[in-house]
Design a protein around this motif. Sequence first.
Motif, PDB file in Angstrom:
ATOM      1  N   UNK A 230       0.221   0.466   1.227  1.00  0.00           N
ATOM      2  CA  UNK A 230      -0.025  -0.797   1.928  1.00  0.00           C
ATOM      3  C   UNK A 230      -1.433  -0.808   2.518  1.00  0.00           C
ATOM      4  N   UNK A 231      -1.815   0.269   3.173  1.00  0.00           N
ATOM      5  CA  UNK A 231      -3.128   0.330   3.811  1.00  0.00           C
ATOM      6  C   UNK A 231      -4.255   0.326   2.780  1.00  0.00           C
ATOM      7  N   UNK A 232      -4.077   1.096   1.705  1.00  0.00           N
ATOM      8  CA  UNK A 232      -5.122   1.188   0.688  1.00  0.00           C
ATOM      9  C   UNK A 232      -5.271  -0.124  -0.068  1.00  0.00           C
ATOM     10  N   UNK A 233      -4.162  -0.785  -0.354  1.00  0.00           N
ATOM     11  CA  UNK A 233      -4.229  -2.057  -1.074  1.00  0.00           C
ATOM     12  C   UNK A 233      -4.952  -3.120  -0.228  1.00  0.00           C
ATOM     13  N   UNK A 234      -4.655  -3.131   1.064  1.00  0.00           N
ATOM     14  CA  UNK A 234      -5.315  -4.104   1.942  1.00  0.00           C
ATOM     15  C   UNK A 234      -6.821  -3.859   1.981  1.00  0.00           C
TER      16      UNK A 234
END
Length: 283
Positions: A230-234
């Motif tokens: 989630x963090x990397x995609x954002x």
Amino acid sequence: MRIDLHTHSSVSDGTDTPTQLVRKAAQAGIDVLGLTDHDTFDGLREARLAADEAGVVVLPGIEMSCQLDGASVHLLGYGCDPHVEPLLDELARVRVGRTGRLPEMLAKLAGLGMPLTETEIAAQVGASPSLGRPHVADAMVAKGYVKDRQEAFDRFLYEGGPAYANRYSCDLRRGVELIRRAGGVPVIAHPWGRGRDRELTPARLSELTMEYRLEGVEVDHPDHDADTRVRLRALAERLGLLTLGSSDHHGLGKVNNPLGCETTTPEVYLELVRRIRARGGQL
């Protein structure tokens, strides 16, 4: 369409020949397979010949051994022209570095009560031009020192471990440049797996994107948990980076990474293809 863009054959540290890998991909329902052997293009011709028969599209790729301020980082390159000399010269230098550290690793293993010879390592390498720690691990398994590759890495061969030895690897920024100059699309493999988020911080990824033209990151990967994804995609979306998903399949070398366990969306794949074509790369 099922698309798995990060796999390895026995030409590097996988356990399937390129032909076997392509056939397994077809059986697993994979439509597009990225062959990304470590620091070599040598398996691509065989894979593409097998692909014609199996009905699978093989996207030419490579996984380049790089470092950023001393920390190991793996860089995927898609669509590189495999005949561009600056890239080939750098890959050869990396492979020499792998082989050059072998005596130090064997000395450390002997000191740990696990003697191995270079001949025993060579028996695990086969025709691969890219000797790596997985081959040392396989020799350790063959001698009964450990039960599998995972144990060898977890106890002895991990970066900084008791049998680890440093080697040459390409500066990440130069790796991005070399891949782009060869017509390829540079993508960082599993950037936040195994604690790599300490080196590849959001600020560093932003720098690599804005100043060196990094183009993508692997988000959906077995080494990334749900929160990491989630963090990397954002972050990738804020930076305009392509977000890939891939198994990092190594055959029996990584039993928890079956083909197609993670996949790339058709939209991202088609954008990869568009960029490769636009800069005269190889498809």
